[in-house]
Scaffold this motif. Structure first.
Motif, PDB file in Angstrom:
ATOM      1  N   MET A 270       0.832  -1.206   0.000  1.00 57.12           N
ATOM      2  CA  MET A 270       0.000   0.000   0.000  1.00 57.12           C
ATOM      3  C   MET A 270       0.870   1.260   0.000  1.00 57.12           C
ATOM      4  N   CYS A 271       1.962   1.246   0.741  1.00 60.59           N
ATOM      5  CA  CYS A 271       2.878   2.391   0.732  1.00 60.59           C
ATOM      6  C   CYS A 271       3.484   2.574  -0.652  1.00 60.59           C
ATOM      7  N   PHE A 272       3.858   1.472  -1.292  1.00 61.67           N
ATOM      8  CA  PHE A 272       4.403   1.526  -2.645  1.00 61.67           C
ATOM      9  C   PHE A 272       3.382   2.122  -3.617  1.00 61.67           C
ATOM     10  N   VAL A 273       2.143   1.680  -3.528  1.00 60.00           N
ATOM     11  CA  VAL A 273       1.075   2.213  -4.391  1.00 60.00           C
ATOM     12  C   VAL A 273       0.905   3.708  -4.130  1.00 60.00           C
ATOM     13  N   GLY A 274       0.915   4.107  -2.872  1.00 65.06           N
ATOM     14  CA  GLY A 274       0.770   5.517  -2.526  1.00 65.06           C
ATOM     15  C   GLY A 274       1.876   6.370  -3.105  1.00 65.06           C
ATOM     16  N   VAL A 275       3.108   5.928  -2.962  1.00 64.65           N
ATOM     17  CA  VAL A 275       4.247   6.686  -3.506  1.00 64.65           C
ATOM     18  C   VAL A 275       4.149   6.754  -5.022  1.00 64.65           C
ATOM     19  N   THR A 276       3.750   5.651  -5.654  1.00 65.77           N
ATOM     20  CA  THR A 276       3.591   5.624  -7.106  1.00 65.77           C
ATOM     21  C   THR A 276       2.542   6.632  -7.555  1.00 65.77           C
ATOM     22  N   TYR A 277       1.416   6.698  -6.855  1.00 68.03           N
ATOM     23  CA  TYR A 277       0.367   7.674  -7.174  1.00 68.03           C
ATOM     24  C   TYR A 277       0.900   9.100  -7.048  1.00 68.03           C
ATOM     25  N   ILE A 278       1.603   9.365  -5.977  1.00 67.97           N
ATOM     26  CA  ILE A 278       2.122  10.714  -5.738  1.00 67.97           C
ATOM     27  C   ILE A 278       3.101  11.114  -6.839  1.00 67.97           C
ATOM     28  N   VAL A 279       4.053  10.243  -7.142  1.00 70.13           N
ATOM     29  CA  VAL A 279       5.074  10.555  -8.139  1.00 70.13           C
ATOM     30  C   VAL A 279       4.465  10.691  -9.531  1.00 70.13           C
ATOM     31  N   SER A 280       3.645   9.730  -9.928  1.00 71.43           N
ATOM     32  CA  SER A 280       3.076   9.808 -11.282  1.00 71.43           C
ATOM     33  C   SER A 280       2.101  10.968 -11.409  1.00 71.43           C
ATOM     34  N   GLY A 281       1.357  11.265 -10.367  1.00 66.35           N
ATOM     35  CA  GLY A 281       0.442  12.407 -10.402  1.00 66.35           C
ATOM     36  C   GLY A 281       1.178  13.721 -10.574  1.00 66.35           C
ATOM     37  N   ARG A 282       2.263  13.890  -9.862  1.00 67.54           N
ATOM     38  CA  ARG A 282       3.050  15.129  -9.962  1.00 67.54           C
ATOM     39  C   ARG A 282       3.729  15.248 -11.326  1.00 67.54           C
ATOM     40  N   ARG A 283       4.276  14.128 -11.831  1.00 69.72           N
ATOM     41  CA  ARG A 283       4.917  14.168 -13.155  1.00 69.72           C
ATOM     42  C   ARG A 283       3.909  14.534 -14.236  1.00 69.72           C
ATOM     43  N   THR A 284       2.762  13.912 -14.184  1.00 72.30           N
ATOM     44  CA  THR A 284       1.725  14.202 -15.177  1.00 72.30           C
ATOM     45  C   THR A 284       1.269  15.648 -15.072  1.00 72.30           C
ATOM     46  N   ALA A 285       1.082  16.128 -13.865  1.00 67.96           N
ATOM     47  CA  ALA A 285       0.642  17.513 -13.673  1.00 67.96           C
ATOM     48  C   ALA A 285       1.669  18.492 -14.229  1.00 67.96           C
ATOM     49  N   LYS A 286       2.949  18.217 -14.038  1.00 70.59           N
ATOM     50  CA  LYS A 286       3.985  19.123 -14.551  1.00 70.59           C
ATOM     51  C   LYS A 286       4.015  19.123 -16.072  1.00 70.59           C
ATOM     52  N   LYS A 287       3.872  17.960 -16.682  1.00 68.44           N
ATOM     53  CA  LYS A 287       3.861  17.893 -18.144  1.00 68.44           C
ATOM     54  C   LYS A 287       2.639  18.622 -18.709  1.00 68.44           C
TER      55      LYS A 287
END
Length: 152
Positions: free
Chosen positions: A45-62
């Motif tokens: 669950m922690c791994f999924v959470g970190v993945t969501y945070i990182v991919s969400g921020r990358r997508t938002a920046k692009k």
């Protein structure tokens, strides 16, 4: 009814990074349990959470870079002047929010006022074109939901 309550009291869940934080929090609670299975599920669950945070921020920046490149300064100026119904060369808060809606940026009342208050004023409670252009180039949005991201 439940959906409305979640939107009111847990607004951060509207954003991908907010859901990621929730997953991480739940995973850390699960990892605090004594069994190996609980620790494994919690780590996942922690791994999924970190993945969501990182991919969400990358997508938002692009998407942020794409949004900023879609409109030339001349187009921004034209829309600003069209939103200035009083021909004063500046916008009040309501005109500012209407201008953003022309770009497809949806702000609730609190977000709109917060965004407007973050911009330097030129005359009382109004913003000029130069201040708007500076804000347009530097403001950050959570483009996953097309909302102004107040916490970034």
């Amino acid at each position: 009814e439940i959906d409305a309550m979640i939107r009111k009291y847990a607004y951060f869940l509207e954003f991908i990074w907010g859901r990621g934080c929730l997953y991480f929090f739940i995973g850390s609670l699960q990892m605090a349990q004594a069994s190996i299975l609980d620790m494994s599920v919690g780590a996942y669950m922690c791994f999924v959470g970190v993945t969501y945070i990182v991919s969400g921020r990358r997508t938002a920046k692009k998407l942020e870079q794409l949004r900023k490149s879609l409109y030339s300064e001349a187009e921004l100026r034209r829309k600003f002047e069209a939103a200035d119904a009083e021909n004063r060369g500046s916008l009040n808060c309501d005109q500012f929010q209407n201008l953003l809606q022309q770009f497809g940026i949806v702000l609730n009342m609190t977000e709109g006022e917060s965004a407007f208050m973050s911009i330097e004023k030129v005359e009382g409670e109004r913003i000029g074109l130069a201040q708007f252009l500076h804000w347009w180039k530097t403001a950050e949005f959570d483009n996953d939901q097309n909302h102004f991201a107040l916490s970034v």
